[in-house]
Write a protein that holds these residues in place. Structure first.
Motif, mmCIF file in Angstrom:
data_model
loop_
_atom_site.group_PDB
_atom_site.id
_atom_site.type_symbol
_atom_site.label_atom_id
_atom_site.label_comp_id
_atom_site.label_asym_id
_atom_site.label_seq_id
_atom_site.Cartn_x
_atom_site.Cartn_y
_atom_site.Cartn_z
ATOM 1 N N LYS A 330 0.874 -1.179 0.000
ATOM 2 C CA LYS A 330 0.000 0.000 0.000
ATOM 3 C C LYS A 330 0.910 1.228 0.000
ATOM 4 O O LYS A 330 1.424 1.631 1.050
ATOM 5 N N LEU A 331 1.156 1.782 -1.170
ATOM 6 C CA LEU A 331 2.123 2.878 -1.317
ATOM 7 C C LEU A 331 1.373 4.179 -1.574
ATOM 8 O O LEU A 331 0.963 4.461 -2.702
ATOM 9 N N ARG A 332 1.206 4.974 -0.546
ATOM 10 C CA ARG A 332 0.404 6.204 -0.672
ATOM 11 C C ARG A 332 1.258 7.428 -0.960
ATOM 12 O O ARG A 332 0.748 8.470 -1.320
ATOM 13 N N ASP A 333 2.581 7.297 -0.754
ATOM 14 C CA ASP A 333 3.448 8.434 -1.058
ATOM 15 C C ASP A 333 4.843 7.919 -1.406
ATOM 16 O O ASP A 333 5.136 6.720 -1.288
ATOM 17 N N ILE A 334 5.718 8.841 -1.821
ATOM 18 C CA ILE A 334 7.054 8.457 -2.283
ATOM 19 C C ILE A 334 7.911 7.860 -1.164
ATOM 20 O O ILE A 334 8.585 6.842 -1.393
ATOM 21 N N PRO A 335 7.935 8.430 0.055
ATOM 22 C CA PRO A 335 8.730 7.789 1.120
ATOM 23 C C PRO A 335 8.343 6.339 1.370
ATOM 24 O O PRO A 335 9.215 5.495 1.606
ATOM 25 N N GLN A 336 7.040 6.016 1.284
ATOM 26 C CA GLN A 336 6.616 4.626 1.459
ATOM 27 C C GLN A 336 7.157 3.749 0.321
ATOM 28 O O GLN A 336 7.548 2.601 0.547
ATOM 29 N N ALA A 337 7.168 4.295 -0.896
ATOM 30 C CA ALA A 337 7.699 3.532 -2.028
ATOM 31 C C ALA A 337 9.183 3.260 -1.853
ATOM 32 O O ALA A 337 9.665 2.146 -2.113
ATOM 33 N N ILE A 338 9.933 4.273 -1.407
ATOM 34 C CA ILE A 338 11.378 4.093 -1.166
ATOM 35 C C ILE A 338 11.602 3.049 -0.079
ATOM 36 O O ILE A 338 12.453 2.161 -0.222
ATOM 37 N N ASP A 339 10.827 3.133 1.008
ATOM 38 C CA ASP A 339 10.969 2.170 2.110
ATOM 39 C C ASP A 339 10.627 0.751 1.660
ATOM 40 O O ASP A 339 11.146 -0.219 2.220
ATOM 41 N N ALA A 340 9.761 0.649 0.642
ATOM 42 C CA ALA A 340 9.380 -0.674 0.135
ATOM 43 C C ALA A 340 10.401 -1.226 -0.856
ATOM 44 O O ALA A 340 10.232 -2.328 -1.377
ATOM 45 N N GLY A 341 11.467 -0.451 -1.127
ATOM 46 C CA GLY A 341 12.521 -0.934 -2.022
ATOM 47 C C GLY A 341 12.264 -0.666 -3.484
ATOM 48 O O GLY A 341 12.722 -1.404 -4.359
ATOM 49 N N ILE A 342 11.514 0.419 -3.776
ATOM 50 C CA ILE A 342 11.231 0.796 -5.159
ATOM 51 C C ILE A 342 11.890 2.141 -5.446
ATOM 52 O O ILE A 342 11.851 3.061 -4.626
ATOM 53 N N ALA A 343 12.518 2.271 -6.620
ATOM 54 C CA ALA A 343 13.160 3.522 -7.039
ATOM 55 C C ALA A 343 12.668 3.881 -8.426
ATOM 56 O O ALA A 343 12.404 2.990 -9.247
ATOM 57 N N TYR A 344 12.544 5.177 -8.681
ATOM 58 C CA TYR A 344 12.083 5.652 -9.986
ATOM 59 C C TYR A 344 13.045 6.703 -10.522
ATOM 60 O O TYR A 344 13.198 7.773 -9.944
ATOM 61 N N VAL A 345 13.713 6.378 -11.619
ATOM 62 C CA VAL A 345 14.612 7.318 -12.295
ATOM 63 C C VAL A 345 13.800 8.035 -13.369
ATOM 64 O O VAL A 345 13.425 7.442 -14.370
ATOM 65 N N THR A 346 13.509 9.312 -13.138
ATOM 66 C CA THR A 346 12.622 10.078 -14.002
ATOM 67 C C THR A 346 13.206 10.306 -15.387
ATOM 68 O O THR A 346 14.422 10.304 -15.574
ATOM 69 N N GLU A 347 12.324 10.541 -16.377
ATOM 70 C CA GLU A 347 12.782 10.861 -17.734
ATOM 71 C C GLU A 347 13.316 12.291 -17.820
ATOM 72 O O GLU A 347 14.032 12.630 -18.762
ATOM 73 N N ASP A 348 12.973 13.149 -16.843
ATOM 74 C CA ASP A 348 13.386 14.560 -16.870
ATOM 75 C C ASP A 348 14.343 14.810 -15.712
ATOM 76 O O ASP A 348 13.953 15.264 -14.644
ATOM 77 N N ARG A 349 15.629 14.491 -15.936
ATOM 78 C CA ARG A 349 16.591 14.557 -14.844
ATOM 79 C C ARG A 349 16.797 15.985 -14.342
ATOM 80 O O ARG A 349 17.079 16.203 -13.162
ATOM 81 N N LYS A 350 16.687 16.980 -15.238
ATOM 82 C CA LYS A 350 16.977 18.357 -14.834
ATOM 83 C C LYS A 350 15.853 18.953 -14.000
ATOM 84 O O LYS A 350 16.098 19.755 -13.101
ATOM 85 N N GLU A 351 14.607 18.564 -14.307
ATOM 86 C CA GLU A 351 13.463 19.129 -13.593
ATOM 87 C C GLU A 351 13.166 18.354 -12.312
ATOM 88 O O GLU A 351 12.916 18.925 -11.256
ATOM 89 N N TYR A 352 13.176 17.009 -12.400
ATOM 90 C CA TYR A 352 12.732 16.185 -11.276
ATOM 91 C C TYR A 352 13.801 15.263 -10.686
ATOM 92 O O TYR A 352 13.630 14.738 -9.600
ATOM 93 N N GLY A 353 14.909 15.065 -11.409
ATOM 94 C CA GLY A 353 15.896 14.094 -10.946
ATOM 95 C C GLY A 353 16.989 14.672 -10.083
ATOM 96 O O GLY A 353 17.538 13.985 -9.219
ATOM 97 N N LEU A 354 17.326 15.940 -10.313
ATOM 98 C CA LEU A 354 18.477 16.551 -9.647
ATOM 99 C C LEU A 354 18.139 17.947 -9.138
ATOM 100 O O LEU A 354 17.238 18.602 -9.658
ATOM 101 N N ILE A 355 18.900 18.392 -8.140
ATOM 102 C CA ILE A 355 18.910 19.810 -7.778
ATOM 103 C C ILE A 355 20.192 20.367 -8.397
ATOM 104 O O ILE A 355 21.291 20.125 -7.894
ATOM 105 N N LEU A 356 20.039 21.073 -9.510
ATOM 106 C CA LEU A 356 21.196 21.444 -10.320
ATOM 107 C C LEU A 356 22.141 22.405 -9.613
ATOM 108 O O LEU A 356 23.336 22.446 -9.910
ATOM 109 N N ASP A 357 21.619 23.195 -8.659
ATOM 110 C CA ASP A 357 22.473 24.139 -7.926
ATOM 111 C C ASP A 357 23.227 23.469 -6.781
ATOM 112 O O ASP A 357 24.096 24.088 -6.167
#
Length: 510
Positions: A330-357
């Protein structure tokens, strides 16, 4: 033909690194000249020198345009000579109209007052030239990426362009929009316009380029005349990476284990249109050590499926069941997904994958700070050790983990994103367009990392718009069309023709 542009002995250094060293480039009038090389080879830096982003005095060497020496101190200086660059990151202001964007900083005015009638008439002419039928009053932010790219070209044409520079113009476009843009470049060529195109897409370069200059490690390697010589993709790759990539995908003997992850009847509605289903009753499974692909055309629902599984980070009215090793999740948010051992590498690394600064160190540990913290305080020493370990392991080309990620090439940025999610210790990695916008050499390194993860017993769910990539990497491929799976094809039976048949909805629902 005479040379329209010559760049001689261009050398450009940044703190700790020499980006360009004695680079030479010669572009003939009326040709399409491709500039190719691995990420970090110096292509974009060279074009920024040419266009005045890096002003005269910040580099060594000479620029001759139309036979005259040029010393551009700003973009405006190069534009006054007819040199216009369209950067990879589109620079339109979403809230302004198409007309306002096209003439921003170059307004049609009389006695200091904007002539809106002339602006509208001229905008219509420019839009007609680039094949765009939208109204000049349309907000730029309401357009798709393909149309925004055409507006950028119209903006360039408004400045009486003699040399048009396009930096990765099709990186974010679907196949149809890419074809339209390439056709437009060929039309401009017929009218005598000169273009320089930077691209990693070898098939596109082979379609339109007259000449190809290859850079490697900040140096000019060679210039190939496509019109005179028999130039193959493999020949270009050898120049880019300095070696033959006989096999573009690393060899692998899959060792597929027990069932790791399963989705049953997964259904997702659009977040703004709840009555519209973007994922419709999808079921699939991933086993340990298995690389499972998802193919589909733009809008098929692939990214929406991935994000909805990853802690419901997309969609409304999400229903269905997820199982990991037989236990329902039952994954209601991203922290729960991470704790369940799931990772998602986004298609938009600059907008959602990294903090460029932020630096490499902070980006690497960002998704799992608790693992290097005590009493909610980050242990700086442990963070440095972990980040340095990933820098070496992933072969991230940088002098220091304190380097800002925004200063890295696309391939190295992607390695940092992968490091971030591998650091969370996932069992299932969802990779959404993991090699988008990176060169063949960096792609090979990413493929090798994916194979290593599979060998460790992790499950890989890989989304890609490049069918050869899915065929070269995946053990099984699910095919998606309009939110449904229309087929599932094992590696041994997969072909581009069969996948395309399913992608256009002509297959049978598995």
């Amino acid at each position: 033909m005479e040379a329209l542009l010559e760049m001689r002995g261009i050398t450009k250094a940044f703190p700790g690194v020499k980006a360009l060293e004695n680079v030479n480039l010669k572009v003939e009038e009326g040709e399409i000249h491709a500039l190719m090389g691995e990420n970090g080879a110096g292509k974009s830096t060279l074009m920024k020198v040419l266009s005045g982003v890096y002003p005269h005095g910040s580099y060594e060497g000479d620029i001759l345009f139309n036979g005259k020496a040029c010393e551009f101190r700003s973009i405006r200086g190069s534009e006054q000579q007819g040199i216009v660059i369209i950067h990879q990151e589109l620079a339109l202001i979403p809230q302004l109209s198409i007309a306002e964007n096209i003439f921003l900083g170059n307004e049609r005015s009389a006695r200091g007052i904007i002539d809106w009638n002339e602006t509208t008439i001229r905008t219509k002419e420019l839009l007609q030239t680039v094949g765009l039928g939208d109204s000049p009053q349309t907000e730029a932010g309401s357009l798709g990426v393909g149309k925004q790219q055409l507006v950028e070209i119209a903006k360039a044409l408004s400045k009486d362009v003699k040399l048009l520079i396009l930096d990765e113009p099709t990186a974010a476009l679907n196949e149809e929009d890419s074809e339209n843009l390439l056709r437009l470049l060929l039309e401009f060529k017929k009218k005598g316009m000169t273009s320089i195109i930077i691209s990693h897409k070898l098939n596109e370069i082979m379609k339109v380029a007259d000449s190809i200059t290859i850079l490697r490690d900040g140096r000019t390697i060679e210039t190939l005349d496509v019109r005179a010589d028999e130039i193959t993709e493999d020949r270009i790759i050898k120049g880019m990476v300095g070696r033959d990539l006989t096999h573009r995908y690393p060899e692998r003997e899959p060792s597929i284990g027990e069932l790791l992850f399963e989705a049953r009847g997964w259904t997702v509605s659009h977040p703004l249109q709840p009555d519209r289903m973007v994922v419709d009753g999808v079921s699939f499974e991933v086993r340990r050590g298995e690389i499972v692909g998802i193919a589909g055309l733009m809008g098929a629902g692939r990214t929406e499926l991935a994000m909805s599984i990853f802690g419901q980070s997309y969609g409304k009215r999400i229903s269905g069941q997820l199982f990991k090793e037989g236990k329902e999740l039952k994954l209601r948010d991203i922290p729960q997904a991470i704790d369940a051992g799931i990772a998602y590498v986004t298609e938009d690394r600059k907008e959602y994958g990294l903090i460029l600064d932020e630096d490499i160190k902070r980006n690497t540990t960002l998704a799992s700070l608790k693992s290097i913290s005590k009493w909610f305080v980050v242990d700086d020493s442990r963070e440095i050790v972990e980040a340095e370990g990933f820098r070496k392991r992933m072969n991230i080309k940088t002098p220091s983990i304190h380097q800002k990620t925004g200063n890295l090439s696309g391939g190295n940025q992607q390695k940092v994103v992968l490091s971030k999610w591998i650091f969370t210790g996932p069992d299932l990695l969802i990779l959404d367009e993991p090699t988008r916008g990176i060169d063949v050499g960096a792609k090979y390194e990413i493929y090798t990392i994916i194979h290593q993860l599979a060998e460790q017993g992790k499950g890989i769910l890989m989304i890609s718009s490049e069918l050869p990539e899915l065929l070269g990497m995946c053990d099984r491929i699910y095919v998606m069309n309009e939110g449904r799976f229309t087929g599932v094809v094992p590696r041994a039976e997969a072909s581009q023709e069969r996948l395309m048949k399913y992608m256009t909805g002509k297959g049978d629902t598995p």
